[in-house]
Scaffold this motif. Structure first.
Motif: not given
Length: 285
Positions: A19-25, A27-31, A8-9
């Motif tokens: 935010t963009d990384a969370a969308a690609v992955l 997963v929720p941004q807080p996670t 993820w990192l």
């Protein structure tokens, strides 16, 4: 920390935006934010710093991400290797190949192999020759489709002729053959330095004793052909690309303008059963 956190990192580092990384992955941004905080707490330092456009790596973060990529790659390779050992007929083949082979040789070869070995999974890496050699050295690739390399196994696949492409209506467009020395004043569209095909072109021009001006550079040979069609210069490209966007292909004379493309692999260790099967299939008469 978990391998997943490291993966993820790496995604955050590549996108430079949480935010963009969370969308690609998916997963929720807080996670994702908690995963970043978890890794930073364990390392005892910040990996990212916030900027108006998102995030960027700290100096320590650059070291951490380099290590994260290595660990994630090793983990993926371990999973693949175990799968291969457990079920060779459904193993994984990591295949690297030259960008210039993406639209010609590779799709046909993969299609034919899939018909005889549908359960073998191929992981593809499209990259320049210098990175291909690095991937074979580190084990990130089992096999590669590229030019012949010293110290590696070799099975020829394709003998490719290079030609000059010019825009329609160019002063040379009515010619069937042209000498390289005639290109001395022509603006050329080229592959950037560091790529094998650029070295081949530079050697041809050097042999002819000319250094034409360069108008544009692109890593993609198909794009280069398109730039020539738009009137932005002339170029030397593989023959199969000539005319793709309306260019005119012309035979080059007075120099060796062919290159051999083949399958290469390390000979100092055994290939996995799946990789050996692909090698034997691709190199069959």
């Amino acid at each position: 920390m978990m391998v997943r956190d490291l993966e993820w990192l790496v995604t955050v580092a590549e996108l430079e935006h949480v935010t963009d990384a969370a969308a690609v992955l998916g997963v929720p941004q807080p996670t994702l934010s908690r995963a970043i905080a978890r890794v930073e707490a364990e390392l005892g330092t910040r990996v990212f710093e916030r900027v108006p456009t998102g995030v960027r790596l700290t100096p320590t973060g650059e070291l951490a991400i380099a290590a994260a990529r290595d660990i994630a790659d090793r983990h993926d390779q371990l999973v693949d290797d175990v799968a291969t050992l457990l079920d060779p007929d459904a193993g994984v083949v990591r295949l690297a190949f030259l960008d210039s082979m993406a639209g010609l040789l590779v799709p046909r070869l993969l299609r034919d192999f899939h018909q005889v070995a549908p359960r073998v999974r191929l992981v593809l890496r499209q990259e320049p020759s210098r990175e291909i050699v690095d991937d074979l050295t580190t084990g990130a690739a089992d096999l590669a489709i590229t030019t012949r390399q010293d110290g590696l196994g070799w099975a020829p696949l394709l003998d490719e002729r290079e030609v000059l492409v010019v825009p329609a209506g160019h002063r040379l467009s009515g010619r069937k053959r042209v000498a390289l020395r005639e290109l001395a004043e022509e603006e050329m569209v080229m592959i950037p330095p560091g790529f094998g095909f650029r070295q081949l072109t530079d050697d041809l021009l050097r042999t002819a004793g000319i250094t034409p001006p360069i108008s544009f550079e692109s890593q993609d040979l198909a794009t280069i052909e398109g730039l020539v069609a738009a009137g932005l210069g002339v170029a030397i490209v593989p023959e199969h690309l000539a005319g793709a966007s309306g260019t005119v292909g012309i035979t080059l004379e007075g120099a060796s303008v062919r290159r051999s493309i083949g399958l290469v692999w390390r000979t100092d260790r055994d290939l996995s059963p799946a990789a050996a099967r692909f090698r034997d299939f691709a190199s069959r008469p």
